[in-house]
Design an enzyme around this catalytic site. Structure first.
Site, PDB file in Angstrom:
ATOM      1  N   GLY A 267      50.473  67.878  98.570  1.00 30.31           N
ATOM      2  CA  GLY A 267      49.375  66.968  98.260  1.00 30.31           C
ATOM      3  C   GLY A 267      49.851  65.545  98.048  1.00 30.31           C
ATOM      4  O   GLY A 267      49.314  64.604  98.630  1.00 30.31           O
ATOM      5  N   MET A 269      53.349  63.048  95.965  1.00 33.42           N
ATOM      6  CA  MET A 269      54.656  63.099  95.316  1.00 33.42           C
ATOM      7  C   MET A 269      54.828  61.915  94.373  1.00 33.42           C
ATOM      8  O   MET A 269      54.572  60.771  94.740  1.00 33.42           O
ATOM      9  CB  MET A 269      55.741  63.102  96.403  1.00 33.42           C
ATOM     10  CG  MET A 269      57.137  63.133  95.857  1.00 33.42           C
ATOM     11  SD  MET A 269      57.433  64.652  94.884  1.00 33.42           S
ATOM     12  CE  MET A 269      58.633  64.049  93.713  1.00 33.42           C
ATOM     13  N   GLU A 270      55.308  62.229  93.173  1.00 33.35           N
ATOM     14  CA  GLU A 270      55.350  61.274  92.066  1.00 33.35           C
ATOM     15  C   GLU A 270      56.573  60.371  92.037  1.00 33.35           C
ATOM     16  O   GLU A 270      56.946  59.888  90.962  1.00 33.35           O
ATOM     17  CB  GLU A 270      55.281  62.057  90.754  1.00 33.35           C
ATOM     18  CG  GLU A 270      56.546  62.894  90.412  1.00 33.35           C
ATOM     19  CD  GLU A 270      56.494  64.356  90.834  1.00 33.35           C
ATOM     20  OE1 GLU A 270      55.724  64.684  91.754  1.00 33.35           O
ATOM     21  OE2 GLU A 270      57.234  65.161  90.247  1.00 33.35           O
ATOM     22  N   GLU A 304      49.752  62.630  89.716  1.00 32.57           N
ATOM     23  CA  GLU A 304      51.001  61.925  90.047  1.00 32.57           C
ATOM     24  C   GLU A 304      51.273  60.822  89.030  1.00 32.57           C
ATOM     25  O   GLU A 304      52.409  60.592  88.642  1.00 32.57           O
ATOM     26  CB  GLU A 304      50.956  61.356  91.472  1.00 32.57           C
ATOM     27  CG  GLU A 304      50.626  62.366  92.570  1.00 32.57           C
ATOM     28  CD  GLU A 304      51.419  63.663  92.519  1.00 32.57           C
ATOM     29  OE1 GLU A 304      52.567  63.648  92.025  1.00 32.57           O
ATOM     30  OE2 GLU A 304      50.872  64.704  92.949  1.00 32.57           O
ATOM     31  N   HIS A 307      52.771  62.251  85.887  1.00 39.09           N
ATOM     32  CA  HIS A 307      54.180  62.625  86.046  1.00 39.09           C
ATOM     33  C   HIS A 307      55.116  61.499  85.595  1.00 39.09           C
ATOM     34  O   HIS A 307      56.287  61.756  85.312  1.00 39.09           O
ATOM     35  CB  HIS A 307      54.484  62.933  87.517  1.00 39.09           C
ATOM     36  CG  HIS A 307      54.331  64.379  87.905  1.00 39.09           C
ATOM     37  ND1 HIS A 307      54.782  65.419  87.126  1.00 39.09           N
ATOM     38  CD2 HIS A 307      53.810  64.946  89.031  1.00 39.09           C
ATOM     39  CE1 HIS A 307      54.534  66.571  87.759  1.00 39.09           C
ATOM     40  NE2 HIS A 307      53.942  66.311  88.904  1.00 39.09           N
ATOM     41  N   GLU A 326      55.423  70.574  86.033  1.00 41.48           N
ATOM     42  CA  GLU A 326      54.197  70.865  86.787  1.00 41.48           C
ATOM     43  C   GLU A 326      53.115  71.515  85.923  1.00 41.48           C
ATOM     44  O   GLU A 326      51.949  71.132  85.988  1.00 41.48           O
ATOM     45  CB  GLU A 326      54.501  71.716  88.016  1.00 41.48           C
ATOM     46  CG  GLU A 326      55.393  71.012  89.052  1.00 41.48           C
ATOM     47  CD  GLU A 326      54.850  69.669  89.518  1.00 41.48           C
ATOM     48  OE1 GLU A 326      53.667  69.358  89.278  1.00 41.48           O
ATOM     49  OE2 GLU A 326      55.629  68.905  90.134  1.00 41.48           O
TER      50      GLU A 326
HETATM   51  N1  PHE Z   1      55.835  67.259  92.769  1.00 51.02           N
HETATM   52  C1  PHE Z   1      54.669  67.185  93.573  1.00 51.02           C
HETATM   53  C2  PHE Z   1      53.487  67.293  92.614  1.00 51.02           C
HETATM   54  O1  PHE Z   1      53.153  68.324  92.142  1.00 51.02           O
HETATM   55  C3  PHE Z   1      54.511  68.238  94.587  1.00 51.02           C
HETATM   56  C4  PHE Z   1      55.518  68.240  95.671  1.00 51.02           C
HETATM   57  C5  PHE Z   1      56.570  69.116  95.643  1.00 51.02           C
HETATM   58  C6  PHE Z   1      55.401  67.382  96.729  1.00 51.02           C
HETATM   59  C7  PHE Z   1      57.496  69.159  96.646  1.00 51.02           C
HETATM   60  C8  PHE Z   1      56.310  67.414  97.735  1.00 51.02           C
HETATM   61  C9  PHE Z   1      57.363  68.322  97.702  1.00 51.02           C
HETATM   62  O2  PHE Z   1      52.914  66.382  92.223  1.00 51.02           O
HETATM   63 ZN    ZN Z   2      53.100  67.746  90.097  1.00 50.69          ZN
END
Ligand code: PHE
Ligand code: ZN
Length: 875
Positions: A267, A269-270, A304, A307, A326
């Protein structure tokens, strides 16, 4: 597979022998290659007991090493070795500068991990272990470093050059190329690194933090999508304010950026200061995006952003701790969405997802604890369990501690661990310290997989005015353990008087939290004047399955009177389940199907009650889903479930036609479109009514749907009408609408995805050949995960009747696609295969057909670790 991939265990965790104090990177982006120059300041980790002479760095096989030097001394082949996934330097000093130059080829990167091209835009995805596809590094989250990044590229084609942190310098070179240097002052693990280069446009705003700091907010997209960023901007500002008010967390850099890309495995990435988003989670406009889409954007932008504290400032020690960031962040974004919209609706939607997708994961071959104990490929553990069940675990802590102590615990967690890489135990320890509570037993939620089952019985003693609840808990075996110790479960309960009011309980509260800690416990309520109807597990206070023998009359009573909105919906679901399970049994036995008056009466009452939130009316009037009914069955009979639901919906449509028609009209909106909770609710109910009306079998309702389709000024109404007609018996009308829709929207990639998905989820016969034909359509692209998910993913995951066709054609189709994707994009291949892994739940013939296809995948050449892990564990 050349070698069997190895298993990584949590119990083997060791602190890193070296740390990286600073990381300087220079990227030279060229058409046929990218040069990555790295200068790392390494030092021995004082916390490491052992002192190895050499140094092992992670690095993917695709890296081409051009130069390697220690303290300026170029190393030669005898000084180091490179083998599968690692670079080993034989001998290094205690403190030194490591320089490397590697060549990589982003244009060939279809796995979308590391540095790749999305529609001509360079972007990165490093979580979890993608940084090692960019350069040699200590690619583990407990190695945190400050990064300085310079990006060099052709100025005309790549005018925008971005990385984490704040921009500190830029310049033009003589050859038409230019460069920008970014500095991120916050130490971070490599998985939070990001780089973007492309011809992007942006919108801009500012946010003033609680302490008065100005932050520039910039959202980037391709020029054609620039008009679809406003909702994300509004959501971002709302999230920033909310995190200040609810968690006391402020933003910490001068700039916050989001970039929209169309090729993305997940979806969003943070990455610190530079989030990269799947277009589907950031772009939104009235004409092209449904209400659900708007809400997804709001939730993912918030997720995001949150995070930045729960993930970035405090990160994970190792990937077994993934739920530390998460689970907590999903809990935070869920609470944010609940505050922005309707709390009860949000809770119902989250529980629906948990009960179908997570419960089935927990009952399948890939079941794992919220904190897994081992993995082969970490990418396979971005799961419903780590995210959604992980969020439920944090929610239970919130319930047990109450909001004030929970906030104190969260403050303490951030204060203790700012700048550190920590564990879920550290999180719980902060909650314990702030509250004085002992959560030792509670921590089993992190280490034991499986969905606990509560069996509850009760008795009322009128002579003593005493009411007793007897609760048994048990948890089925899962791959990691056959015996489970009892969980610490907060069970929120209220007792309703025969008049439908809450009885006052302890301290006059109307809801109490019972704490289950043993496999069997009895709770006694005194001073109960009449036999109550219990309202159990209010707000879904724990991720469990609950059995209590409610009568249909009691459920109808709870639907009307429970003061807990979630449980009013739950009562309707339970009633629907009882009635549908009986219909399923009738269908299987070849008996005539008859709809219960109880359901019609209960639905009528809800439909006519104009004081209710229309969204909750829509939720209540939606029968338990095919997936949920499957999840509740010992053996899933897809055809019987489908037939029973179809019958019930058709019968409800005929019985309540007038009411649905009136409610449809009541929900028409004559003011300007807003994705507000209020309007969303009205459209939801209106489209639910339309779905029933189409089943009443009168041409006038088809005309109504067609009219809504052509007159709609928003995608929610347009798409609902399309999907309803496509999934109905009006196949000629459906074809006309599909082609009209495509010609209207062929330039809008995300809208085209919904056009693919509507066809892929069509329960009518022939859907598979339609899907196969669409794979040849100009709109489809096997390299774009959104296209794959919309077409193949939806067919296999959301079209049970066709996917589970008795001839095995659906299974064979999926196996073919998994084998093809295994080479292109292992992460997507491994996610897609999930429906096949649940073979144990089906009849013997289907079991065999499904296993044959799993075996066929297993036997195919060169399986990725991703696919290997999932398939080998499920055979
Ligand atoms: N860390 C991201 C999220 O949950 C998800 C994610 C994981 C995106 C691995 C890309 C690769 O917000
Ligand atoms: Zn996340």
């Amino acid at each position: 597979m050349s070698t069997t991939p190895s298993v990584i265990y949590l119990k083997d965790y060791q602190v890193p022998p070296f740390l990286i104090e600073s990381t300087q990177l220079r990227f030279e982006l060229e058409d046929d290659r990218t040069l990555v120059k790295a200068e790392l300041r390494l030092t021995r980790n004082p916390e490491c007991q052992v002192k190895p002479r050499g140094l092992l760095m992670h690095g993917d096989e695709s890296l081409r090493l051009c130069r390697l030097a220690v303290d300026g001394q170029v190393l030669t082949a005898k000084d180091y070795s490179i083998d599968a996934g690692a670079l080993t330097i034989a001998e290094v000093p205690d403190q030194f500068i490591l320089e490397s130059v590697v060549e990589i080829d982003p244009a060939k990167n279809t796995a979308l991990e590391g540095l790749y091209l999305s529609d001509g835009v360079y972007c990165t995805q490093c979580e979890a272990e993608g940084f090692r596809r960019i350069t040699y590094y200590l690619d583990r989250p407990d190695v945190m470093s400050v990064f300085t990044t310079t990006v060099v590229a052709d100025k005309a084609r790549f005018p925008v050059l971005l990385s984490n942190g704040n921009p500190v310098a830029e310049g033009d070179d003589s050859d038409g190329r230019h460069w920008v240097t970014w500095e991120d002052p916050f130490p971070k693990p490599a998985y939070l690194f990001a780089l973007v280069a492309g011809d992007l446009k942006h919108i801009e705003d500012t946010f003033t933090t609680a302490s008065g700091k100005q932050v520039a907010l910039r959202l980037f997209a391709e020029e054609k999508d620039l008009d679809k960023l406003d909702h994300a901007m509004t959501s971002l500002k709302a999230s920033m304010r909310w995190d200040e008010q609810v968690y006391g967390r402020e933003y910490d850099l001068e700039i916050y950026m989001i970039v929209a890309v169309d090729f993305f495995n997940m979806g969003a990435m943070e990455n610190k200061g530079l989030n990269v988003f799947n277009t589907s989670c950031v772009l939104a406009s009235q004409k092209t995006t449904t209400d659900a889409g708007f809400q997804r954007v709001e939730a993912v932008v918030a997720h995001e952003y949150f995070h930045n504290w729960s993930g970035n400032r405090v990160t994970c020690r190792d990937w077994f701790q993934l739920s530390l960031k998460e689970g907590f962040t999903v809990f935070r974004d869920a609470e944010f969405s609940a505050d922005m919209n309707s709390r009860t609706v949000k809770r119902v939607e989250d529980v629906q997802l948990l009960r179908t997708a997570q419960f089935s994961e927990d009952a399948g071959p890939m079941a794992h604890p919220v904190r897994p104990a081992s993995f082969i490929e970490i990418s396979n553990f971005y799961t419903m369990t780590v995210y959604e069940k992980g969020a439920e675990v944090v929610r239970m802590i919130h319930t047990l501690l109450g909001p004030d102590q929970f906030r104190a615990g969260s403050d303490l967690y951030f204060e203790r661990h700012d700048g550190q890489a920590v564990t879920t135990d550290d999180f719980v320890a902060a909650m314990e310290a702030a509250s004085g509570r002992d959560l030792t037993q509670f921590k089993r939620w992190y280490s034991q997989a499986g969905t606990p089952v509560l069996d509850i019985t009760d008795e009322y003693d009128p002579s003593e005015s005493v009411y007793r609840l007897r609760v048994k808990q048990a948890c089925p075996p899962t791959p990691e353990a056959s015996e489970k110790a009892p969980f610490h479960i907060p069970l929120q309960v209220g007792l309703l008087s025969p008049e439908g009011t809450d009885m006052p309980l302890e301290n006059d509260a109307t809801t109490v939290t019972l704490e289950l800690t043993e496999s069997e416990q009895t709770f006694t309520f005194t001073g109960i004047p009449q036999k109550p109807v219990p309202s159990l597990l209010r707000g879904f206070s724990a991720p469990v399955k609950l059995n209590y023998a409610y009568s249909q009359a009691e459920l109808v009573f709870l639907m009307q009177h429970d003061s807990d909105g979630f449980n009013r919906w739950e009562a309707a679901q339970k009633l629907g389940v009882i009635i549908l399970q009986a219909l399923i049994a009738d269908y299987q036995a070849g008996r005539e199907l008859v709809l219960s008056d109880a359901l019609v009466g209960a639905y009528r009452a809800v439909l006519n009650d104009t004081t209710l939130d229309p969204a909750m009316v829509a939720k209540v009037l939606t029968l338990p889903s095919q997936a949920y009914l499957g999840e509740l069955s010992t053996q899933i009979d897809v055809d019987a479930i489908h037939a029973a639901r179809e019958f019930a919906m058709n019968a409800l449509a005929c019985a309540l036609e007038a009411e649905f028609s009136q409610a449809y009209k009541r929900c028409l909106i004559d003011v300007a479109y807003q994705p507000s909770a209020e309007q969303v609710a009205q459209r939801m109910l209106k489209n639910l009514c339309l779905s029933y009306l189409l089943r009443a079998g009168k041409p006038e309702y088809l005309a109504l749907a067609q009219q809504q389709f052509s007159d709609a000024d928003n995608m929610t109404d347009e798409q609902a009408a399309l999907a309803l007609v496509v999934h109905s018996n009006y196949q000629d009308a459906a074809q006309a609408m599909l082609s009209q829709f495509y010609s209207r929207w062929s330039q809008e990639s995300l809208v085209v995805n919904s056009w693919l998905a509507v066809q892929a989820s069509n329960p009518c016969p022939g859907a598979l050949s339609q899907v196969e034909a669409l794979m040849q359509h100009e709109a489809f692209n096997m390299k774009n995960p959104n296209k794959v998910r919309s077409l193949i993913g939806v067919f296999c995951g959301q079209n049970p009747v066709n996917f589970h066709a008795k001839d095995g054609s659906g299974y064979r189709f999926l196996a073919d696609q998994v084998v093809a994707l295994n080479e292109l994009n292992p992460q997507i291949a491994s996610r897609l295969v999930a429906p096949l892994t649940k073979w144990k739940r089906y009849d013997e013939t289907r079991q065999q057909l499904m296993r044959d296809q799993l075996q066929r995948i297993m036997d195919s050449a060169e399986l990725s670790r991703d696919v290997y892990e999932v398939v080998s564990k499920s055979i």
